[in-house]
Design a protein around this motif. Structure first.
Motif, mmCIF file in Angstrom:
data_model
loop_
_atom_site.group_PDB
_atom_site.id
_atom_site.type_symbol
_atom_site.label_atom_id
_atom_site.label_comp_id
_atom_site.label_asym_id
_atom_site.label_seq_id
_atom_site.Cartn_x
_atom_site.Cartn_y
_atom_site.Cartn_z
ATOM 1 N N ALA A 29 59.243 92.615 -22.715
ATOM 2 C CA ALA A 29 58.838 93.045 -21.622
ATOM 3 C C ALA A 29 59.693 92.652 -20.336
ATOM 4 N N ILE A 30 59.822 91.631 -20.507
ATOM 5 C CA ILE A 30 60.789 90.951 -19.174
ATOM 6 C C ILE A 30 62.114 91.765 -19.093
ATOM 7 N N ARG A 31 62.462 91.814 -20.157
ATOM 8 C CA ARG A 31 64.177 92.835 -20.084
ATOM 9 C C ARG A 31 63.604 94.010 -19.665
ATOM 10 N N LEU A 32 62.491 94.926 -19.932
ATOM 11 C CA LEU A 32 62.194 96.082 -19.729
ATOM 12 C C LEU A 32 61.742 96.303 -18.308
ATOM 13 N N TRP A 33 60.896 95.546 -17.812
ATOM 14 C CA TRP A 33 60.209 95.716 -16.657
ATOM 15 C C TRP A 33 60.644 94.792 -15.618
ATOM 16 N N GLN A 34 61.518 93.911 -15.788
ATOM 17 C CA GLN A 34 61.842 92.805 -15.094
ATOM 18 C C GLN A 34 60.510 91.977 -14.317
ATOM 19 N N LEU A 35 59.866 91.371 -15.389
ATOM 20 C CA LEU A 35 58.844 90.807 -15.225
ATOM 21 C C LEU A 35 59.460 89.259 -14.959
ATOM 22 N N PRO A 36 58.717 88.321 -14.429
ATOM 23 C CA PRO A 36 59.142 87.059 -14.205
ATOM 24 C C PRO A 36 59.758 86.185 -15.512
ATOM 25 N N ALA A 37 61.111 85.893 -15.292
ATOM 26 C CA ALA A 37 61.476 85.192 -16.393
ATOM 27 C C ALA A 37 60.979 83.846 -16.982
ATOM 28 N N ALA A 38 60.213 83.255 -15.792
ATOM 29 C CA ALA A 38 59.492 81.930 -16.050
ATOM 30 C C ALA A 38 58.572 82.141 -16.989
ATOM 31 N N ILE A 39 57.935 83.208 -17.054
ATOM 32 C CA ILE A 39 56.801 83.545 -18.199
ATOM 33 C C ILE A 39 57.298 83.651 -19.574
ATOM 34 N N GLY A 40 58.585 84.281 -19.632
ATOM 35 C CA GLY A 40 59.012 84.296 -20.943
ATOM 36 C C GLY A 40 59.475 82.890 -21.289
ATOM 37 N N SER A 41 59.947 82.084 -20.638
ATOM 38 C CA SER A 41 60.457 80.859 -21.082
ATOM 39 C C SER A 41 59.179 79.901 -21.580
ATOM 40 N N LEU A 42 58.028 80.073 -20.690
ATOM 41 C CA LEU A 42 56.795 79.324 -20.881
ATOM 42 C C LEU A 42 56.293 79.756 -22.172
ATOM 43 N N MET A 43 56.238 80.901 -22.418
ATOM 44 C CA MET A 43 55.636 81.607 -23.911
ATOM 45 C C MET A 43 56.574 81.252 -24.881
ATOM 46 N N LEU A 271 57.763 99.147 -26.719
ATOM 47 C CA LEU A 271 58.733 98.778 -25.615
ATOM 48 C C LEU A 271 60.183 98.835 -26.066
ATOM 49 N N ARG A 272 60.528 98.334 -27.237
ATOM 50 C CA ARG A 272 61.965 98.649 -27.395
ATOM 51 C C ARG A 272 62.378 100.174 -27.641
ATOM 52 N N MET A 273 61.691 101.063 -27.817
ATOM 53 C CA MET A 273 61.706 102.644 -27.977
ATOM 54 C C MET A 273 61.748 102.887 -26.689
ATOM 55 N N VAL A 282 55.074 108.019 -25.624
ATOM 56 C CA VAL A 282 55.528 106.564 -25.979
ATOM 57 C C VAL A 282 55.653 105.755 -24.814
ATOM 58 N N GLU A 283 56.315 106.505 -23.628
ATOM 59 C CA GLU A 283 56.446 105.633 -22.532
ATOM 60 C C GLU A 283 55.224 105.141 -21.823
ATOM 61 N N TRP A 284 54.175 106.069 -21.674
ATOM 62 C CA TRP A 284 52.850 105.897 -21.212
ATOM 63 C C TRP A 284 52.144 104.947 -21.968
ATOM 64 N N ALA A 285 52.085 105.017 -23.400
ATOM 65 C CA ALA A 285 51.374 104.010 -24.142
ATOM 66 C C ALA A 285 51.882 102.561 -23.972
ATOM 67 N N ALA A 286 53.244 102.209 -23.555
ATOM 68 C CA ALA A 286 53.787 100.980 -23.625
ATOM 69 C C ALA A 286 52.857 100.070 -22.978
ATOM 70 N N PRO A 287 52.531 100.278 -21.454
ATOM 71 C CA PRO A 287 51.824 99.202 -20.634
ATOM 72 C C PRO A 287 50.529 99.044 -21.176
ATOM 73 N N VAL A 288 49.871 100.138 -21.809
ATOM 74 C CA VAL A 288 48.720 99.820 -22.339
ATOM 75 C C VAL A 288 48.798 99.077 -23.438
ATOM 76 N N LEU A 289 49.439 99.348 -24.267
ATOM 77 C CA LEU A 289 49.488 98.524 -25.711
ATOM 78 C C LEU A 289 49.960 97.029 -25.123
#
Length: 340
Positions: A29-43, A271-273, A282-289
């Motif tokens: 998700a971080i790679r696709l939507w440019q979310l904060p990288a710190a969240i990924g590191s914490l996870m 998300l990978r698709m 599929v693109e619309w469903a990604a954020p919902v899922l």
């Protein structure tokens, strides 16, 4: 744990697998939507800690309560969850890979060897027959399907593409063969006991975990087969949603983490698709899922922490007056009820 509680059940590896798969979802998700990288590191850090704690606690169980652990490994349902040990290690190797290649490669090599040995042993026992129909649950996917798919994804990440294809084939064909067995049991035998119903959460995982593996081994726009796997995964999700009131006949137990791998893998696949160029529904469903997966993981985490704080997370210790073997047997039977 206190003196009144028992050792860690092998099924707790499901918690580690769920946490690690959820961290991988956030990485995509971080790679696709440019979310904060710190969240990924914490996870990633939190998931690796959970994995290490479960791994260490289970290793300690073999050192201090070996009789109980051996009896657990003989149970036709509970023993399947042992396969999640190497699965969790394969997932951990993928999370460690960007930071320590040599360590990640070592984890991958050990996990592959263990999952093959354990899978052949447990699956071979199934071929010997004698399993009561009421103990045929989706947990039988765990010794062969889950390790093969995850090993395929990990092999691709390390550049062993052909090895990944071999593992994908083993996982795919094992899944198709075993699913017919599960559906036959469901159709012609009595309903699953309440204690075993959470294992149905495993049913969501094969098409979407396999889908993630397939995407890891292919390139370009997702093809028909990728969408077919996703379609079956979405259908399984709807089916489980329809069955949820029946599955939840008992209160929350750690066994509900059986849902976690599929819940994380489904949006990961979507998300990978999208990352590979898929558009439309599929693109619309990604954020919902993605949001739904986060909500489900939050519920699982909160409920589990509540059990921990209330001293109810671990199963009760065997009665001190019983013999070692009898105590171990009773502990495993109790765990089937608690963990499912």
């Amino acid at each position: 744990m206190n003196g009144n509680r028992g050792a860690i059940p092998v099924a707790f590896f499901g918690i580690a697998v769920g946490a690690l798969a959820f961290a991988n979802l956030w990485r995509v998700a971080i790679r696709l939507w440019q979310l904060p990288a710190a969240i990924g590191s914490l996870m990633t850090l939190a998931a690796l800690i959970v994995w290490l704690v479960v791994l260490a606690a289970y290793g300690h169980k073999w050192l201090t309560r070996a009789a109980e652990a051996r009896v657990e490994m003989q149970h036709p349902v509970v023993s399947s969850f042992a396969a999640l040990g190497p699965v969790s290690t394969l997932l951990a190797a993928q999370l460690v890979l960007p930071y320590a290649h040599t360590l990640a490669l070592g984890l991958f090599a050990v996990a592959v060897a263990v999952q093959l040995a354990l899978g052949v042993y447990l699956h071979g026992r199934l071929w010997q027959g004698g399993r009561p129909p009421e103990l045929v649950t989706p947990a039988i996917y765990l010794p062969t399907v889950a390790p093969s798919f995850v090993a395929g994804t990990a092999a691709s990440a390390f550049g062993y593409h052909q090895l990944g294809e071999l593992f994908f084939g083993a996982g795919m064909l094992s899944w198709l063969a075993l699913e017919s067995l599960i559906l036959h049991r469901a159709a012609v035998h009595d309903a699953l006991p309440e204690a075993l119903r959470p294992t149905l959460g495993v049913q969501l995982a094969p098409p979407v975990v396999g889908g993630v593996t397939y995407l890891s081994l292919t390139s370009g726009m997702p093809d028909l087969f990728a969408f077919a796997l996703l379609g079956y995964g979405l259908y399984q999700g709807l089916l489980l949603l329809r069955l949820l009131p029946w599955i939840r006949a008992q209160g929350f137990v750690p066994g509900y983490w059986a849902f976690s791998f599929g819940v994380a893998a489904l949006p990961t696949m979507v998300l990978r698709m999208v990352e590979r160029g898929a558009t439309g529904p599929v693109e619309w469903a990604a954020p919902v899922l993605f949001v739904v997966a986060n909500v489900i993981f939050a519920i699982l985490t909160v409920k589990t922490v509540q059990l921990l704080l209330n001293g109810k997370l671990m199963p009760a210790a065997p009665a001190a007056a019983a013999s070692v073997a009898a105590s171990a047997t009773k502990a495993v039977e109790a765990r089937v009820v608690r963990v499912g």
